[in-house]
Design an enzyme around this catalytic site. Sequence first.
Site, PDB file in Angstrom:
ATOM      1  CE  LYS A   1      -3.076  -8.422  -4.414  1.00 42.03           C
ATOM      2  NZ  LYS A   1      -3.513  -7.412  -3.402  1.00 42.03           N
TER       3      LYS A   1
ATOM      4  CB  CYS B   1      10.387  -0.492   2.869  1.00 43.29           C
ATOM      5  SG  CYS B   1      11.092   0.023   1.322  1.00 43.29           S
TER       6      CYS B   1
ATOM      7  CD  GLU C   1       8.383  -3.046   8.343  1.00 39.39           C
ATOM      8  OE1 GLU C   1       7.694  -4.053   8.142  1.00 39.39           O
ATOM      9  OE2 GLU C   1       8.888  -2.380   7.418  1.00 39.39           O
TER      10      GLU C   1
ATOM     11  CG  PHE D   1      -0.266   0.415   2.508  1.00 32.31           C
ATOM     12  CD1 PHE D   1      -0.081   1.759   2.804  1.00 32.31           C
ATOM     13  CD2 PHE D   1       0.214  -0.523   3.421  1.00 32.31           C
ATOM     14  CE1 PHE D   1       0.561   2.155   3.979  1.00 32.31           C
ATOM     15  CE2 PHE D   1       0.852  -0.143   4.585  1.00 32.31           C
ATOM     16  CZ  PHE D   1       1.027   1.205   4.857  1.00 32.31           C
TER      17      PHE D   1
ATOM     18  CD  GLU E   1      -5.499  -5.875   0.335  1.00 29.41           C
ATOM     19  OE1 GLU E   1      -4.580  -5.780  -0.508  1.00 29.41           O
ATOM     20  OE2 GLU E   1      -5.437  -6.629   1.324  1.00 29.41           O
TER      21      GLU E   1
ATOM     22  CB  SER F   1       4.796  -7.378   5.647  1.00 29.22           C
ATOM     23  OG  SER F   1       3.866  -8.376   5.261  1.00 29.22           O
TER      24      SER F   1
HETATM   25  P1  NAD Z   1       1.537  -6.655   2.996  1.00 31.12           P
HETATM   26  O1  NAD Z   1       2.579  -7.707   3.061  1.00 31.12           O
HETATM   27  O2  NAD Z   1       0.435  -6.693   3.977  1.00 31.12           O
HETATM   28  O3  NAD Z   1       0.834  -6.660   1.547  1.00 31.12           O
HETATM   29  C1  NAD Z   1       1.585  -6.668   0.356  1.00 31.12           C
HETATM   30  C2  NAD Z   1       0.778  -7.365  -0.723  1.00 31.12           C
HETATM   31  O4  NAD Z   1       0.543  -8.721  -0.340  1.00 31.12           O
HETATM   32  C3  NAD Z   1      -0.586  -6.731  -0.967  1.00 31.12           C
HETATM   33  O5  NAD Z   1      -0.856  -6.713  -2.354  1.00 31.12           O
HETATM   34  C4  NAD Z   1      -1.531  -7.670  -0.225  1.00 31.12           C
HETATM   35  O6  NAD Z   1      -2.819  -7.712  -0.815  1.00 31.12           O
HETATM   36  C5  NAD Z   1      -0.847  -9.008  -0.327  1.00 31.12           C
HETATM   37  N1  NAD Z   1      -1.124  -9.879   0.827  1.00 31.12           N
HETATM   38  C6  NAD Z   1      -1.348  -9.481   2.101  1.00 31.12           C
HETATM   39  N2  NAD Z   1      -1.567 -10.552   2.896  1.00 31.12           N
HETATM   40  C7  NAD Z   1      -1.487 -11.639   2.103  1.00 31.12           C
HETATM   41  C8  NAD Z   1      -1.604 -13.044   2.347  1.00 31.12           C
HETATM   42  N3  NAD Z   1      -1.853 -13.524   3.567  1.00 31.12           N
HETATM   43  N4  NAD Z   1      -1.434 -13.882   1.315  1.00 31.12           N
HETATM   44  C9  NAD Z   1      -1.179 -13.410   0.090  1.00 31.12           C
HETATM   45  N5  NAD Z   1      -1.057 -12.099  -0.203  1.00 31.12           N
HETATM   46  C10 NAD Z   1      -1.198 -11.219   0.795  1.00 31.12           C
HETATM   47  O7  NAD Z   1       2.302  -5.249   3.048  1.00 31.12           O
HETATM   48  P2  NAD Z   1       1.670  -3.795   3.138  1.00 31.12           P
HETATM   49  O8  NAD Z   1       1.125  -3.602   4.509  1.00 31.12           O
HETATM   50  O9  NAD Z   1       0.819  -3.510   1.979  1.00 31.12           O
HETATM   51  O10 NAD Z   1       2.991  -2.911   2.961  1.00 31.12           O
HETATM   52  C11 NAD Z   1       3.844  -2.578   4.041  1.00 31.12           C
HETATM   53  C12 NAD Z   1       5.005  -3.534   4.130  1.00 31.12           C
HETATM   54  O11 NAD Z   1       5.705  -3.547   2.889  1.00 31.12           O
HETATM   55  C13 NAD Z   1       6.025  -3.129   5.165  1.00 31.12           C
HETATM   56  O12 NAD Z   1       6.478  -4.270   5.829  1.00 31.12           O
HETATM   57  C14 NAD Z   1       7.148  -2.515   4.337  1.00 31.12           C
HETATM   58  O13 NAD Z   1       8.422  -2.546   4.929  1.00 31.12           O
HETATM   59  C15 NAD Z   1       7.103  -3.361   3.122  1.00 31.12           C
HETATM   60  N6  NAD Z   1       7.714  -2.700   1.985  1.00 31.12           N
HETATM   61  C16 NAD Z   1       8.925  -3.140   1.589  1.00 31.12           C
HETATM   62  C17 NAD Z   1       9.563  -2.523   0.538  1.00 31.12           C
HETATM   63  C18 NAD Z   1      10.899  -2.993   0.068  1.00 31.12           C
HETATM   64  O14 NAD Z   1      11.295  -2.563  -0.969  1.00 31.12           O
HETATM   65  N7  NAD Z   1      11.591  -3.855   0.788  1.00 31.12           N
HETATM   66  C19 NAD Z   1       8.948  -1.447  -0.120  1.00 31.12           C
HETATM   67  C20 NAD Z   1       7.693  -1.036   0.310  1.00 31.12           C
HETATM   68  C21 NAD Z   1       7.086  -1.675   1.367  1.00 31.12           C
END
Ligand code: NAD
Length: 494
Positions: free
Chosen positions: A173, A281, A379, A149, A176, A226
């Site tokens: 994808k 991040c 985090e 997000f 959401e 994450s």
């Molecule tokens: P998230 O892991 O909750 O979601 C990321 C994606 O995975 C979304 O599209 C979501 O719909 C999907 N997803 C969520 N739960 C899922 C599941 N159980 N099974 C399958 N798919 C699932 O992350 P977020 O809250 O959207 O973003 C924040 C996180 O992203 C933080 O941990 C941040 O550090 C990380 N991030 C990392 C970088 C990097 O480059 N390393 C960059 C941006 C964000």
Amino acid sequence: MNRISHWIDGQIVAGTSGRTSAVWNPATGEQQAELALATAEEVDKAVAVAKAAFPEWRATNLSRRAEVMFHLRELISANRKEIASLLSAEHGKVLSDALGEVARGLENVEFACGIPNLMKGGYSEQASTGVDVYSIKQPLGVVAGITPFNFPAMVPMWMFANALACGNTFILKPSEKDPSVSLFLAELLTQAGLPDGCFNVVHGDKVAVDRLLAHPDVSAISFVGSTPIAKYIYETGTRNGKRVQALGGAKNHMLVLPDADLDMAADAAVSAAYGSAGERCMAISVVLAIDSVADALVKKIEERIPAIKVGPASEPDNEMGPLITGEHRDKVAGYIDGAAGEGATVVVDGRDNAPGGGFFLNPSLIDYAKPGMKVYDDEIFGPVLTVTRVKSYAEGLQLINENLYGNGTAIFTRDGGVARQFEFDVQVGMVGINVPIPVPVSYYSFGGWKASLFGDQHMYGPDGINFFTRTKVVTSRWPDPATSAVDLGFPQNR
Ligand code: NAD
């Protein structure tokens, strides 16, 4: 209620699952749209469309593919304000920050404009007598991007610019929580001349993601999110024979040495910790202060906090917006409570006087955090900066190297020799020297170490080209009857 649906084969396609999720306005706390969540069958439809579009797009010549990227570059640039306001309306980040996100995403489209040069292989003439050997890079087929997000415009651009320029077709994808920018970008791609079916957006949750991970026609998955989900994506995708790069979470430390310019270090810590409400991040979440300067540095950071303007993106002067959801705001606030119970000192409590209405939290500063405390270990992904006091450079380095994550780090010092030693020793993928948010420019690649990245290739830049292509090596001889003979020995050059 505004309904948001998928983009398949060059058009909006209404969802059929009956399952939806709420898209909030984080600045008001009100729901502003309802998002269709895809079924496995809807994912299959998008993959089938992308698979059908692949042969023609792959065969489209390099100049033409570059031209699409050049057109896209112009369109994104011309629409940058609209993209920024669309994303800040769903994400909550202030407009200046959203414009920065669009600009950093656009860099990746600009990089992909150089695709004719980036797709060059190697050539060895006369590898054997009359024999030439050359390598070619070819696209993989249908590839997918699953994005978080916090950068709803930039992270998709990290992925699809190179993927498409390399000749792949793409399924996005998006998160959401802020899905609209992806549809706007889909329209711009169509206007740029990308054939229908080459870029598709499927909104969804675990159902859609799991189908992408299992679908036999999806060759590669690029993920950012994450750490627990990144690990799941990597393990499941690779088990299913896919190429996967999965970028995870972070806990970025900034080490401040006694010879640093403390005002500059305090400015940097405040900017990098609280920008985008800490939902980056590459945010700095821990300052490691050497004892002799720790009191002075904490004071300088504390002094700067009241000047930060927190509020909705609609007010152009605001510098920090709300958090993404009410649930996340409450989770982040819980760490402030927890910190005091764990023995840390809450210097500034962001729950005090936070703007009402939306999912706001003011910046928080917590001193005397230590490994073993949740506020240090987890985090938090919010505007909470912790300070850990260390005796020496060596102790600071050890804490960084022992951390679970290895996304970004920074050192603040005037001593070039120490900075060089830090760069040599530190177990982190992206390092800043007097630079707090060292996000590489688009012609390098972005990626952390340890639990911040699962996979071998970093995101975008040269690694992005490698990730979205595979190499074929051709050994070629033009028939010369004068040199023809039966020879059952193993081919050799000497
Ligand atoms: P998230 O892991 O909750 O979601 C990321 C994606 O995975 C979304 O599209 C979501 O719909 C999907 N997803 C969520 N739960 C899922 C599941 N159980 N099974 C399958 N798919 C699932 O992350 P977020 O809250 O959207 O973003 C924040 C996180 O992203 C933080 O941990 C941040 O550090 C990380 N991030 C990392 C970088 C990097 O480059 N390393 C960059 C941006 C964000």
